[in-house]
Design an enzyme around this catalytic site. Structure first.
Site, PDB file in Angstrom:
ATOM      1  N   ASP A  98       0.643  -1.279  -0.079  1.00 46.18           N
ATOM      2  CA  ASP A  98       0.005  -0.044   0.059  1.00 46.18           C
ATOM      3  C   ASP A  98       0.720   1.145  -0.010  1.00 46.18           C
ATOM      4  O   ASP A  98       0.427   2.659   0.703  1.00 46.18           O
ATOM      5  CB  ASP A  98      -0.932  -0.083   1.152  1.00 46.18           C
ATOM      6  CG  ASP A  98      -0.215  -0.254   2.457  1.00 46.18           C
ATOM      7  OD1 ASP A  98       0.990   0.069   2.567  1.00 46.18           O
ATOM      8  OD2 ASP A  98      -0.759  -0.857   3.404  1.00 46.18           O
ATOM      9  N   GLU A 120      -0.356  -9.063  -1.098  1.00 42.18           N
ATOM     10  CA  GLU A 120      -0.942  -8.414  -0.036  1.00 42.18           C
ATOM     11  C   GLU A 120      -2.162  -7.564  -0.549  1.00 42.18           C
ATOM     12  O   GLU A 120      -2.051  -6.532  -0.252  1.00 42.18           O
ATOM     13  CB  GLU A 120       0.199  -7.667   0.695  1.00 42.18           C
ATOM     14  CG  GLU A 120      -0.337  -7.414   2.472  1.00 42.18           C
ATOM     15  CD  GLU A 120       0.519  -6.745   3.371  1.00 42.18           C
ATOM     16  OE1 GLU A 120       1.304  -7.644   3.854  1.00 42.18           O
ATOM     17  OE2 GLU A 120       0.574  -5.555   3.121  1.00 42.18           O
ATOM     18  N   GLU A 134      -2.064   4.999   2.927  1.00 40.64           N
ATOM     19  CA  GLU A 134      -2.088   3.804   2.421  1.00 40.64           C
ATOM     20  C   GLU A 134      -3.367   3.062   2.101  1.00 40.64           C
ATOM     21  O   GLU A 134      -3.482   2.404   1.016  1.00 40.64           O
ATOM     22  CB  GLU A 134      -1.609   3.074   3.718  1.00 40.64           C
ATOM     23  CG  GLU A 134       0.002   3.075   3.808  1.00 40.64           C
ATOM     24  CD  GLU A 134       0.416   4.383   4.855  1.00 40.64           C
ATOM     25  OE1 GLU A 134       1.593   4.599   5.020  1.00 40.64           O
ATOM     26  OE2 GLU A 134      -0.499   5.050   5.022  1.00 40.64           O
ATOM     27  N   HIS A 211       4.944   5.827  14.611  1.00 36.71           N
ATOM     28  CA  HIS A 211       5.450   6.885  13.849  1.00 36.71           C
ATOM     29  C   HIS A 211       4.271   7.328  12.762  1.00 36.71           C
ATOM     30  O   HIS A 211       4.535   8.110  11.909  1.00 36.71           O
ATOM     31  CB  HIS A 211       6.390   6.146  12.956  1.00 36.71           C
ATOM     32  CG  HIS A 211       6.004   5.165  12.084  1.00 36.71           C
ATOM     33  ND1 HIS A 211       5.892   3.843  12.359  1.00 36.71           N
ATOM     34  CD2 HIS A 211       5.812   5.289  10.905  1.00 36.71           C
ATOM     35  CE1 HIS A 211       5.603   3.217  11.371  1.00 36.71           C
ATOM     36  NE2 HIS A 211       5.443   4.018  10.477  1.00 36.71           N
ATOM     37  N   ARG A 213       1.511   8.971  10.613  1.00 38.64           N
ATOM     38  CA  ARG A 213       1.430  10.473  10.201  1.00 38.64           C
ATOM     39  C   ARG A 213       0.148  10.848  11.453  1.00 38.64           C
ATOM     40  O   ARG A 213       0.180  12.066  11.950  1.00 38.64           O
ATOM     41  CB  ARG A 213       0.966  10.723   8.626  1.00 38.64           C
ATOM     42  CG  ARG A 213       2.163  10.824   7.771  1.00 38.64           C
ATOM     43  CD  ARG A 213       1.601  11.019   6.332  1.00 38.64           C
ATOM     44  NE  ARG A 213       2.836  11.097   5.403  1.00 38.64           N
ATOM     45  CZ  ARG A 213       3.230  10.136   4.893  1.00 38.64           C
ATOM     46  NH1 ARG A 213       2.816   9.003   5.103  1.00 38.64           N
ATOM     47  NH2 ARG A 213       4.310  10.256   3.881  1.00 38.64           N
ATOM     48  N   HIS A 244      11.735   6.382  15.089  1.00 44.85           N
ATOM     49  CA  HIS A 244      11.527   6.818  13.637  1.00 44.85           C
ATOM     50  C   HIS A 244      12.383   7.958  13.482  1.00 44.85           C
ATOM     51  O   HIS A 244      12.581   8.843  14.179  1.00 44.85           O
ATOM     52  CB  HIS A 244      10.310   6.923  13.266  1.00 44.85           C
ATOM     53  CG  HIS A 244       9.976   6.704  11.805  1.00 44.85           C
ATOM     54  ND1 HIS A 244      10.031   7.894  11.041  1.00 44.85           N
ATOM     55  CD2 HIS A 244       9.605   5.721  11.218  1.00 44.85           C
ATOM     56  CE1 HIS A 244       9.881   7.587   9.695  1.00 44.85           C
ATOM     57  NE2 HIS A 244       9.491   6.324   9.869  1.00 44.85           N
TER      58      HIS A 244
END
Length: 384
Positions: A98, A120, A134, A211, A213, A244
């Site tokens: 994604d 996937e 994603e 991490h 967004r 991260h």
């Protein structure tokens, strides 16, 4: 007989991890000519995985730049990949999951009228902005895809709801289980100095990753406050947090966790180091998607620090629990795992829904069957 030409396209560490066992198997198949194209959407972290699995890229677009935006990635990949596809003219391209590389890889292939295989496929939250970007990358890639390799039956059902032809969907299990089986070792010795000095047998070590967004800002602050409470109230508990590289994540982590001596803030780890850390940890708290699949394969409970998850199979199986980003909810769920052995055993011993380490073989067998190179249709994963 001419070999079938298959190009794999990926650009981030999570993609590389899950594509690595597939690339290695394709490279050694006598009926397939495998070409590897990487965008290097994530440069350093991608290279770590390529080195670990000893994969050499035939094409490296090397697009990463400082403070790159989604638009930057999209434009660069679309332009550069078009030239590669026109030169190689593969029979099939394989993209994974994604990422922006995934979607633009599929779009480039569509523009060049090349068949698309989506490894996937079928993960869905059905929330346009969670995870972002994603979720829409999955949908948009799915519209273009010719062969959907769904990890689970539930993923297949998601695709069927979107009117995808059932003959174009094949359930394989998740390739990450193939990868995990290859690199986790009982006698593994950590290279990271902090990890070398941790007593995993006497301490309950929680592995934390955060991490996303959508969590940056208020979400991360809430998560870190819950971590401080946990370590204060549980003397035998410590937390390892590979931080991260995102500056916003690092700043917030230092603000809330920097003075807590029971929280080990370390640099991001190579995948082998990280996978073996998962294996040694007591349980895992994460806003990652992939870890929700990897950890159950190692018998590790997972608390998901997100309001949505596309890994519903793990929740149903009991290996994963979604706790969101509210401090009190996170604290109570984690504290219960630390102090309630029965609750811990229920999660740690639940059946892993994501595979048996044979996903790669199923994918290749189905490709060969679909293109009339192999006569017998392979058996899908988890279908009785």
């Amino acid at each position: 007989m001419n070999k079938m030409k298959i190009m794999t396209i990926f650009g981030t560490r999570p993609e590389a991890i899950k594509m690595a066992p597939l690339v290695k198997k394709l490279n050694h198949h006598n009926q397939i000519d495998c070409i590897v194209a990487v965008t290097a959407q994530h440069r350093e972290m991608l290279d770590q995985v390529l080195d670990l699995f000893q994969i050499e890229a035939d094409y490296d677009l090397d697009i990463m730049s400082d403070q790159q935006t989604l638009v930057d990635i999209t434009v660069k990949v679309l332009k550069e990949l078009d030239q590669v596809l026109k030169k190689e003219e593969p029979d099939l391209i394989l993209v994974h999951g994604d990422t922006t590389t995934t979607f633009i890889g599929a779009l480039s292939s569509f523009y060049n009228q090349i068949d698309i295989g989506h490894v996937e496929a079928g993960l869905r939250t059905n929330d346009k902005y969670s995870p972002y970007p994603e979720e829409m990358n999955r949908h948009l890639t799915g519209v273009l895809t010719d062969l959907n390799f769904a990890p689970t039956i539930n993923n297949k059902k998601n695709l069927l709801k979107e009117n995808v032809d059932s003959e174009k969907i094949f359930v394989t299990g998740n390739t990450v289980i193939d990868a995990i089986k290859e690199i986790v070792q009982d006698d593994y010795r950590f290279k990271n100095q902090v990890l070398k000095n941790i007593n995993f047998s006497e301490k309950k070590i929680i592995l934390l990753t955060a991490h996303r967004r959508e969590n940056i800002g208020k979400g991360l602050s809430s998560i870190f406050k819950a971590i401080n409470r946990l370590t204060q109230q549980n003397p035998d508990t410590e937390v390892v947090f590979p931080v991260h590289l995102n500056p916003a994540v690092r700043k917030t982590a230092q603000k809330y966790l920097g003075k807590n001596k029971k929280v080990h803030l370390i640099e991001p780890l190579g995948y082998q180091e990280f996978a073996n850390l998962m294996s040694r940890s007591y349980f895992i708290m994460t806003d990652s998607g992939g870890i929700q699949e990897e950890a159950p394969g190692l018998g590790k409970p997972v608390l998901v620090l997100r309001d949505t998850t596309e890994r519903q199979e793990a929740i149903k199986a009991g290996t994963v629990k979604k706790v969101g980003v509210e401090q009190e909810v996170i604290f109570k769920a984690a504290n219960k795992l630390i102090n309630n052995q029965k609750e811990y055993e229920i999660m740690s011993k639940a059946t892993n829904p994501y595979g048996d380490g044979k996903a790669v073989n199923r994918i290749i067998d189905y490709i060969l069957y679909n293109y009339n190179i192999k006569k017998n249709k392979p058996e899908p994963y988890g279908v009785v």
